[in-house]
Design an enzyme around this catalytic site. Sequence first.
Site, PDB file in Angstrom:
ATOM      1  N   THR A 106       0.835  -1.210   0.000  1.00  0.00           N
ATOM      2  CA  THR A 106       0.000   0.000   0.000  1.00  0.00           C
ATOM      3  C   THR A 106       0.866   1.255   0.000  1.00  0.00           C
ATOM      4  O   THR A 106       0.584   2.221  -0.718  1.00  0.00           O
ATOM      5  CB  THR A 106      -0.910   0.004   1.252  1.00  0.00           C
ATOM      6  OG1 THR A 106      -1.691  -1.184   1.236  1.00  0.00           O
ATOM      7  CG2 THR A 106      -1.810   1.215   1.290  1.00  0.00           C
ATOM      8  N   HIS A 135       2.205   1.929  -3.375  1.00  0.00           N
ATOM      9  CA  HIS A 135       1.236   2.623  -4.235  1.00  0.00           C
ATOM     10  C   HIS A 135       1.219   4.115  -3.920  1.00  0.00           C
ATOM     11  O   HIS A 135       1.132   4.950  -4.807  1.00  0.00           O
ATOM     12  CB  HIS A 135      -0.176   2.057  -4.038  1.00  0.00           C
ATOM     13  CG  HIS A 135      -0.331   0.650  -4.536  1.00  0.00           C
ATOM     14  ND1 HIS A 135      -0.195   0.319  -5.862  1.00  0.00           N
ATOM     15  CD2 HIS A 135      -0.608  -0.507  -3.892  1.00  0.00           C
ATOM     16  CE1 HIS A 135      -0.388  -0.979  -6.011  1.00  0.00           C
ATOM     17  NE2 HIS A 135      -0.629  -1.506  -4.826  1.00  0.00           N
TER      18      HIS A 135
HETATM   19 ZN    ZN Z   1       0.180  -3.337   5.118  1.00  0.00          ZN
END
Ligand code: ZN
Length: 379
Positions: free
Chosen positions: A76, A79
Amino acid sequence: MDSTPTPTQTPSAETPSAPAPAQRTSPSANASPETMRALIKHRAGEGLALDEHRPVPEVGPRDVLIRVKKAGICGTDRHIWQWDDWAASRIPVGIVTGHEFVGVVEHTGSAVTQFSKGQRVSAEGHITAGLDYNSRTGAAHIARDTKILGVDRDGVFAEFVSVPEANVWPVHDDIPDRIAATFDPLGNAVHTVMAAGVSAKSVLVSGVGIIGLMGVTVARAAGASRIFCTDINPPRLELAKKLGAVEAFDASQGDHWIDEVRKATRGEGVDVLLEMSGAPTAIDEGFRALRNGGRAALLGLPAKPVTFDFNANIIFKGCEVLGINGRRVWETWFQMEELLLGGRLELDDIITHEFPIEQYEKAFETMISGEGIKVLMNL
Ligand code: ZN
């Protein structure tokens, strides 16, 4: 790297959180500092920036202020670093990023009863008001109003993070910091494996990135009979075998591995598919390698909507499909602690690097290039 100007560190024994005098940190002799170092999403574009003077988060009556010690870089965060379409549509510019961590309680709000200064803690990063349908029926991990640390609200790539007491998890003395810093992704793996149910079953782990590799060691600990893996990264496939996979197939060489898996499973296919890649081809091939009536647990996130053969892969196959989101609170956390205390998980080869937060660029580069697997930063 403990030379940063951190707040006074007094032994924990001396301060059980008695009625706290003030709800917000106020400047007094041994109060916390008012500003801190934090890694923030400073602009709508690539990268993050280190802010040396970020205000320390406010602590409401039911909040716990945690001094972060180690934080993990997640997919994440990659990203968010790369600022792809998902990040651009979701992440508020200016936010402190990061959600995987371990730390020590620094200060507690006046209504906090279960935690006190100096205690080692981590936290469930999915924060909800606890009042919607799912929160009230034992499924808070899919609450409608979930706010995620480091995504929707300030996260843990900072000296301090403020978290509601209801989300704080006490870390067992026998679990080291570098492991506790990975509770978030390890919990994803534990949740996926336990939801699928792998005991005495043949399992395919499709995609052995960080959570897929964790899924291999967790599935083995949870009693999977035989674990097969696929990926397109040969070193990761080797590591999957070291962690207990009986076969690891390079899916970049075509889909004939599916025949081998069938041959090894009475011509049927595996009992369980753990989809950890989110890659459209891997999803399709994973379902094709699943036996009729098998169970698929899907954790990997495709980058965009995918085309998928429902008829062959789900309907005629009569299989069960589970979407896996986050960690069950707190069932997954207790299961994870049990597996760790039982010495059942091999994580040493998965947690590969640690950097001081000042070297965050190198830390991200190590993670993004694939040279490192789980990369931690020390605050
Ligand atoms: Zn994580």
